[in-house]
Design a protein around this motif. Structure first.
Motif, PDB file in Angstrom:
ATOM      1  N   GLY A   1       0.596  -1.337   0.073  1.00 45.66           N
ATOM      2  CA  GLY A   1       0.026   0.104   0.010  1.00 45.66           C
ATOM      3  C   GLY A   1       0.790   1.142   0.143  1.00 45.66           C
ATOM      4  N   SER A   2       1.874   1.197   0.725  1.00 44.31           N
ATOM      5  CA  SER A   2       2.702   2.258   0.801  1.00 44.31           C
ATOM      6  C   SER A   2       3.434   2.630  -0.431  1.00 44.31           C
ATOM      7  CB  SER A   2       3.826   2.029   1.849  1.00 44.31           C
ATOM      8  OG  SER A   2       4.770   3.174   1.977  1.00 44.31           O
ATOM      9  N   ILE A   3       3.921   1.626  -1.099  1.00 40.16           N
ATOM     10  CA  ILE A   3       4.610   1.659  -2.510  1.00 40.16           C
ATOM     11  C   ILE A   3       3.623   2.199  -3.554  1.00 40.16           C
ATOM     12  CG2 ILE A   3       5.762   0.480  -4.246  1.00 40.16           C
ATOM     13  CD1 ILE A   3       6.879  -1.178  -2.048  1.00 40.16           C
ATOM     14  N   GLY A   4       2.188   1.786  -3.345  1.00 37.84           N
ATOM     15  CA  GLY A   4       1.398   2.198  -4.360  1.00 37.84           C
ATOM     16  C   GLY A   4       1.129   3.738  -4.053  1.00 37.84           C
ATOM     17  N   ASP A   5       1.171   4.409  -2.977  1.00 41.08           N
ATOM     18  CA  ASP A   5       1.212   5.725  -2.665  1.00 41.08           C
ATOM     19  C   ASP A   5       2.313   6.396  -3.389  1.00 41.08           C
ATOM     20  OD1 ASP A   5      -1.224   5.516  -1.389  1.00 41.08           O
ATOM     21  OD2 ASP A   5      -0.105   5.400   0.698  1.00 41.08           O
ATOM     22  N   LEU A   6       3.503   5.869  -3.474  1.00 41.10           N
ATOM     23  CA  LEU A   6       4.599   6.550  -3.885  1.00 41.10           C
ATOM     24  C   LEU A   6       4.591   6.460  -5.386  1.00 41.10           C
ATOM     25  CD1 LEU A   6       7.151   5.296  -1.316  1.00 41.10           C
ATOM     26  CD2 LEU A   6       6.243   7.471  -1.450  1.00 41.10           C
ATOM     27  N   PHE A   7       4.567   5.455  -6.188  1.00 38.68           N
ATOM     28  CA  PHE A   7       4.800   5.188  -7.520  1.00 38.68           C
ATOM     29  C   PHE A   7       3.384   5.303  -7.963  1.00 38.68           C
ATOM     30  CE2 PHE A   7       8.267   3.080  -5.200  1.00 38.68           C
ATOM     31  CZ  PHE A   7       9.469   3.913  -5.748  1.00 38.68           C
ATOM     32  N   GLY A   8       2.278   5.232  -7.598  1.00 32.76           N
ATOM     33  CA  GLY A   8       1.151   5.236  -8.327  1.00 32.76           C
ATOM     34  C   GLY A   8       0.499   4.018  -8.340  1.00 32.76           C
ATOM     35  N   HIS A   9      -0.889   4.088  -7.887  1.00 38.61           N
ATOM     36  CA  HIS A   9      -1.861   3.095  -7.604  1.00 38.61           C
ATOM     37  C   HIS A   9      -1.894   1.955  -8.900  1.00 38.61           C
ATOM     38  CE1 HIS A   9      -3.430   5.578  -4.467  1.00 38.61           C
ATOM     39  NE2 HIS A   9      -2.180   4.746  -3.713  1.00 38.61           N
ATOM     40  N   ARG A  10      -2.241   2.726 -10.079  1.00 37.23           N
ATOM     41  CA  ARG A  10      -2.611   2.139 -11.326  1.00 37.23           C
ATOM     42  C   ARG A  10      -1.160   1.283 -11.687  1.00 37.23           C
ATOM     43  NH1 ARG A  10      -3.309   4.105 -17.553  1.00 37.23           N
ATOM     44  NH2 ARG A  10      -1.008   4.446 -17.354  1.00 37.23           N
TER      45      ARG A  10
ATOM     46  N   TYR B   1      -0.711  -1.733  -9.347  1.00 39.81           N
ATOM     47  CA  TYR B   1      -1.940  -2.673  -9.639  1.00 39.81           C
ATOM     48  C   TYR B   1      -1.746  -3.599 -10.873  1.00 39.81           C
ATOM     49  CZ  TYR B   1      -6.679  -4.589 -10.200  1.00 39.81           C
ATOM     50  OH  TYR B   1      -7.705  -5.616 -10.256  1.00 39.81           O
ATOM     51  N   ALA B   2      -1.099  -2.802 -11.958  1.00 39.40           N
ATOM     52  CA  ALA B   2      -0.993  -3.397 -13.199  1.00 39.40           C
ATOM     53  C   ALA B   2       0.242  -4.475 -12.954  1.00 39.40           C
ATOM     54  CB  ALA B   2      -0.577  -2.337 -14.350  1.00 39.40           C
ATOM     55  N   GLY B   3       1.137  -3.949 -12.455  1.00 37.60           N
ATOM     56  CA  GLY B   3       2.298  -5.013 -12.212  1.00 37.60           C
ATOM     57  C   GLY B   3       2.061  -6.192 -11.521  1.00 37.60           C
ATOM     58  N   SER B   4       1.055  -5.875 -10.433  1.00 36.94           N
ATOM     59  CA  SER B   4       0.690  -6.997  -9.560  1.00 36.94           C
ATOM     60  C   SER B   4       0.130  -8.176 -10.392  1.00 36.94           C
ATOM     61  CB  SER B   4       0.204  -6.451  -8.307  1.00 36.94           C
ATOM     62  OG  SER B   4      -1.137  -5.836  -8.490  1.00 36.94           O
ATOM     63  N   VAL B   5      -0.824  -7.536 -11.181  1.00 34.31           N
ATOM     64  CA  VAL B   5      -1.704  -8.464 -12.055  1.00 34.31           C
ATOM     65  C   VAL B   5      -0.833  -9.270 -12.843  1.00 34.31           C
ATOM     66  CG1 VAL B   5      -3.231  -8.609 -13.899  1.00 34.31           C
ATOM     67  CG2 VAL B   5      -3.963  -7.088 -11.844  1.00 34.31           C
ATOM     68  N   ALA B   6       0.265  -8.550 -13.659  1.00 32.94           N
ATOM     69  CA  ALA B   6       1.279  -9.379 -14.445  1.00 32.94           C
ATOM     70  C   ALA B   6       1.933 -10.357 -13.410  1.00 32.94           C
ATOM     71  CB  ALA B   6       2.029  -8.583 -14.906  1.00 32.94           C
TER      72      ALA B   6
END
Length: 485
Positions: A61-70, A73-78
């Motif tokens: 969650g913290s990393i998503g705040d820093l680098f962008g949630h999209r 999310y896209a990287g985690s799906v891949a």
């Protein structure tokens, strides 16, 4: 219609993630026979996924705040798709366990950023509707996972439960890139490396300790050492975060009795899901139901959860979280108590249905209400931190629930004798199902639901006593044009 495509992308990814969590339980016997895996290895096929979720939710969650949630999310799906491919192709237990661990990494980031994306793309009533629909999908996926998995395994084999993720991931990724608005990286923000490391050690040791306690009890030396080491890492994490200019977790949130009570309520509500583990054991291993039949027994929970979540989302912006979260825990307590009261030594699966339906209603209220309350407690640019904190407490609650309720299940099933659960289930697999064994299982499951009811009741008292509607937080930047108003 375009404004709801981000919700579609988030719901599809979450459905895939949750189904994959529950479906593996149904597939374990087939997996063990095909790859010649030991019982211990099969436990780690499940546990490594739980461990990854426990370690990484807050950090993701913290990393998503820093680098962008999209982007996250896209990287985690891949990553989840690649790990699923590796699981489906695994020729031995070692490869399967390693691939499941990578799945857990992708799953943790996917789940946490899902809530954050809903928080940044939708506001006011639309946010409530989006969270309600997403919660309904999550609840339904958890309950229908065994049914879906049973069908795949019966007709296509266990590897299909992993291969099915590939087309779903491609569609999710395409929708994400096409319709989810990218958020810029926070200016001047840096990754809280020491905090991530300290929290990872703390949560990893704690999750592993709870997994071990579920098998061996809390009095074992290994469990005590792991819990003590986790406590030391927690102290280190707190000290690190207090000194950080931009901490991964804003510890000041916990000075609020409302926020702290909210986190306890999230933890308490997860015990209802922990009960389903032992419900499945009773249905399949003691009553002799197939995975498909036992999954069908859980459909009342899935249906009520889906319907209630969809409705509740429409009114979340009008009602205080004290009311919605309190009502959720009240229904969880009543439903759990009803299951316990209706379970008798000669009960069949029908005894579960009324209580499970009420529990489903509680889940259907609690998931969207908790998500909305957490998102309202933090600024939009820290939505990942808020959703990560909630996911961490929910994961902790489920791990703790499985550990404690596992001991309650065994203690309540004293008639099983010295062999314990494992020996009894093994005897059932050989076609031996003495009446004493079935009666003991019903007794143990009844006690599991009693404890769950008590935990939910404590959460209800805290919710109505301390949870308050947080003050409105102004967004740091305009809501993207593609989002809902």
């Amino acid at each position: 219609m375009r404004r709801w495509w981000p919700l579609t992308a988030v719901c599809l990814g979450s459905f895939m993630l949750i189904v994959d969590t529950t479906v593996v339980t149904v597939a374990l016997p087939d997996i063990a026979g095909d790859v010649h895996a030991s019982l211990g290895a099969m436990q780690w096929v499940m546990n490594i996924y739980t461990l990854a979720l426990g370690v990484l939710t807050l950090s993701a969650g913290s990393i998503g705040d820093l680098f962008g949630h999209r982007a996250v999310y896209a990287g985690s799906v891949a990553l989840f798709a690649l790990a699923s491919l590796a699981c489906g192709l695994a020729a031995n237990e070692s490869v399967l366990i390693a691939a499941r661990g990578v799945q857990g990494i992708g799953g943790a980031a996917m789940f946490v950023t899902s809530v954050a994306l809903l928080g940044t793309h939708y506001s006011d009533k639309a946010r409530g509707v989006a969270i309600g629909v997403w919660s309904a999908v999550v609840g339904a996926a958890a309950a229908v996972g065994p049914v879906f998995g049973g069908l795949l395994i019966q007709y296509l084999g266990w590897r299909a439960i992993f291969f099915i993720n590939l087309p779903l991931s491609l569609v999710t990724l395409a929708l994400t890139l096409a319709f989810v608005t990218a958020t810029p990286r926070r200016a001047g923000a840096t990754v809280d490396g020491p905090g991530i490391l300290a929290f990872g050690v703390c949560s990893g040791l704690l999750t592993y300790a709870l997994i071990s306690a579920g098998d061996e009890g809390f009095a074992r030396a290994q469990v005590i050492v792991l819990l003590a080491a986790s406590a030391v890492a927690l102290v280190a994490f707190v000290l690190i975060e207090r000194r950080r200019r931009q901490p991964m977790l804003d510890l000041g949130l916990f000075r609020s009795r409302s926020f702290s009570s909210l986190m306890f309520c999230v933890t308490a509500s997860a015990w209802a899901f922990a009960c389903l583990v032992f419900t499945s054991v009773w249905l399949q291993s003691l009553l002799g139901l197939s995975p498909l039949q036992s999954g069908a027994v859980l459909l009342p929970l899935a249906v009520t959860s889906f319907l209630v979540s969809t409705f509740v989302g429409r009114v979340l912006h009008k009602v205080s979280p004290r009311v919605t979260i309190g009502l959720s825990l009240f229904l969880l307590a009543v439903g759990s108590a009803l299951v316990s009261l209706m379970l008798r030594p000669d009960s069949g699966w029908q005894a579960l249905l009324p209580g499970l339906a009420i529990i489903g209603a509680g889940v259907g209220i609690g998931i969207p209400a908790g998500g909305a309350a957490v998102l309202a407690s933090v600024p939009p640019e820290r939505a990942g931190m808020g959703s990560g904190t909630m996911a961490s407490f929910r994961q902790l609650g489920q791990s703790l629930g499985v550990a404690v309720l596992g001991l309650v299940f065994q203690a309540g099933s004293g008639a099983w004798g010295g062999g314990g659960i494992g020996a009894s289930v093994e005897s059932v697999a050989k076609g031996v199902r003495p009446i004493e064994l079935v009666q003991a299982g019903a007794s143990g499951l009844s006690r599991v639901y009693v404890v769950s009811a008590v935990v939910a009741a404590v959460g209800f008292v805290l919710a109505v006593s301390f949870i308050r509607k947080p003050p409105a937080v102004a967004p740091a930047e305009p809501v993207p044009a593609a989002s809902a108003k």
